[in-house]
Design a protein around this motif. Sequence first.
Motif, PDB file in Angstrom:
ATOM      1  N   SER A 235       0.684  -1.143   0.045  1.00  0.00           N
ATOM      2  CA  SER A 235      -0.132   0.043  -0.099  1.00  0.00           C
ATOM      3  C   SER A 235       1.035   1.235  -0.079  1.00  0.00           C
ATOM      4  N   SER A 236       0.388   2.161  -0.400  1.00  0.00           N
ATOM      5  CA  SER A 236       0.991   3.586  -0.453  1.00  0.00           C
ATOM      6  C   SER A 236       0.680   4.332   1.031  1.00  0.00           C
ATOM      7  N   ALA A 237      -0.333   3.775   1.693  1.00  0.00           N
ATOM      8  CA  ALA A 237      -0.718   4.478   2.966  1.00  0.00           C
ATOM      9  C   ALA A 237       0.402   4.551   4.004  1.00  0.00           C
ATOM     10  N   PRO A 238       0.387   5.671   4.799  1.00  0.00           N
ATOM     11  CA  PRO A 238       1.426   5.785   5.988  1.00  0.00           C
ATOM     12  C   PRO A 238       0.954   4.822   7.249  1.00  0.00           C
ATOM     13  N   SER A 337       3.864 -14.574   6.490  1.00  0.00           N
ATOM     14  CA  SER A 337       3.660 -13.136   5.932  1.00  0.00           C
ATOM     15  C   SER A 337       2.290 -12.722   6.038  1.00  0.00           C
ATOM     16  N   LEU A 338       1.864 -11.599   6.709  1.00  0.00           N
ATOM     17  CA  LEU A 338       0.643 -10.856   6.646  1.00  0.00           C
ATOM     18  C   LEU A 338       0.773  -9.981   5.522  1.00  0.00           C
ATOM     19  N   TRP A 339       0.134 -10.260   4.229  1.00  0.00           N
ATOM     20  CA  TRP A 339       0.231  -9.546   3.327  1.00  0.00           C
ATOM     21  C   TRP A 339      -0.916  -8.759   2.957  1.00  0.00           C
ATOM     22  N   LEU A 340      -1.032  -7.223   3.274  1.00  0.00           N
ATOM     23  CA  LEU A 340      -2.154  -6.434   3.097  1.00  0.00           C
ATOM     24  C   LEU A 340      -2.038  -5.719   1.755  1.00  0.00           C
ATOM     25  N   PHE A 344      -7.570  -5.351  -2.534  1.00  0.00           N
ATOM     26  CA  PHE A 344      -7.702  -6.587  -2.582  1.00  0.00           C
ATOM     27  C   PHE A 344      -8.872  -7.144  -1.978  1.00  0.00           C
ATOM     28  N   GLY A 345      -9.798  -8.011  -3.027  1.00  0.00           N
ATOM     29  CA  GLY A 345     -10.768  -8.762  -2.692  1.00  0.00           C
ATOM     30  C   GLY A 345     -10.640 -10.046  -1.947  1.00  0.00           C
ATOM     31  N   GLY A 346     -11.513 -10.526  -1.229  1.00  0.00           N
ATOM     32  CA  GLY A 346     -11.371 -11.962  -0.581  1.00  0.00           C
ATOM     33  C   GLY A 346     -10.044 -12.258   0.186  1.00  0.00           C
ATOM     34  N   MET A 356      -4.883 -10.252   2.419  1.00  0.00           N
ATOM     35  CA  MET A 356      -6.302  -9.903   2.405  1.00  0.00           C
ATOM     36  C   MET A 356      -6.140  -8.347   1.971  1.00  0.00           C
ATOM     37  N   GLY A 357      -7.064  -7.689   1.854  1.00  0.00           N
ATOM     38  CA  GLY A 357      -7.148  -6.232   1.909  1.00  0.00           C
ATOM     39  C   GLY A 357      -6.853  -5.325   2.747  1.00  0.00           C
ATOM     40  N   ARG A 358      -5.923  -4.540   2.393  1.00  0.00           N
ATOM     41  CA  ARG A 358      -5.469  -3.673   3.544  1.00  0.00           C
ATOM     42  C   ARG A 358      -6.567  -2.817   4.348  1.00  0.00           C
ATOM     43  N   GLU A 359      -7.558  -2.454   3.538  1.00  0.00           N
ATOM     44  CA  GLU A 359      -8.653  -1.484   3.957  1.00  0.00           C
ATOM     45  C   GLU A 359      -9.433  -2.662   4.876  1.00  0.00           C
TER      46      GLU A 359
END
Length: 428
Positions: A235-238, A337-340, A344-346, A356-359
């Motif tokens: 993600s590009s989020a801080p 790894s926790l890959w956010l 990402f859906g599902g 999974m999705g970061r959001e």
Amino acid sequence: MNTRKALASTASILVAAGLALVTGGAPAQAAPGDNLAWTATPSASYTSPWESVAAIRDGIDPPRSNDTANPRWGTWPNQGQQWAELTWTTAQTVRAVEVYFFDDGGGVRVPASWRVQRWTGSAFADVTGASGYPVAADRYNQVTFTAVSTTRLRITLQSGAGSVGLLEVKAHGATTPPPASGWNPPANLVTPLNQVWAHQEQTYHNGNLYGFRNYGWDQLFANRGHINYCVRWDSSAPVTAAQRDQVHATLARQYRKWMDAMVGHNNWPYTEVPVRVVGWAVRDRAQLQWSDNSVDIYVGDIRENAPQCAAPCGRFFNQGGQYPNCPGGAARHYDHSLWLTDGFGGGAGGDWGQRMGREYYMNNLNAENMTILLHEIGHTYGLDDFYDWTPSGVGGFIMRAGSASSITEFDRWMLRDWWRHLKSRYGY
């Protein structure tokens, strides 16, 4: 997503890496034996209204003494001698205690000194044979002593530069065999469980289900009872320090839901499985808004168009369990790894971890059940998907995507069935 399907999609990241290890810190001390504190009722001499004495036995390993995400016990503004106590309904044999001090750098600081006391039946008395009482921030401080049998154990702290507090207390018993309840599922689940296991044996790893050696079980036992994570921040989020700690706390809390299903079952040897986040991988170091060295930080290692922690530190890449080229050393290796990933859906899960999705993850930090994460952790431990069939006599359960939001009794028994079939490889 099915474990084996996810494995295939992840094989493409087995390539050489250029790494940028920015910083690293020492991991918390591994806990010896069992932790009796989980079964105790906590109390204290005084608790600040915004703090919680229950925090001292919630099973969450703190990332640092100034933990801004997890509950903690503190006595501000009270100073002097303070105590936190564990009480059991029956006498417990205790041989060691570990404490993790709360220190916010302001009004609450590590104590000047501390000691462990036991209830004799009429008064509290210091334990005998104490190995020493270290006082350090950002790690567990352990004392061993002559084993005592008591219903009440007290941690007494003398304040120094400020008020005092604790993030976690672990009380370890004399070595005893764990409960040995065997394979005894409810009668109504025997048939569907047998169907599930037969399907797994016939379907996966070309009939060599037992030959695969990188299930979550293998990783857990290689570590002697804990799991290390790397966060792939796709993600590009801080990320603030508080959010970093919330990511860890949520992960530990959800992971525990699966591990609690095993406690006391069929010679399962652990009463707790600490989850540690040892690294974060990002595209840009500036995204991570902290300067402490509590986790290793990896920058610029992009695989599958996502940041990746050092391959030499990953269990997926080093399934023999040796990490001679890990920049942070073997203690800083990661099992999952926790890959956010933004948008990402599902979800996806396998021996490499969970995606999974970061959001989705960040919006559910305080959820009782993070359904997608729980489902994908199940895959890491070998549990199947049920896209095209359902075992007879059962309805909704978390491994049948979309049919349950939390781990059900059938899910728990499927997990226990894996242990029943694999435990001999670990000497049980």
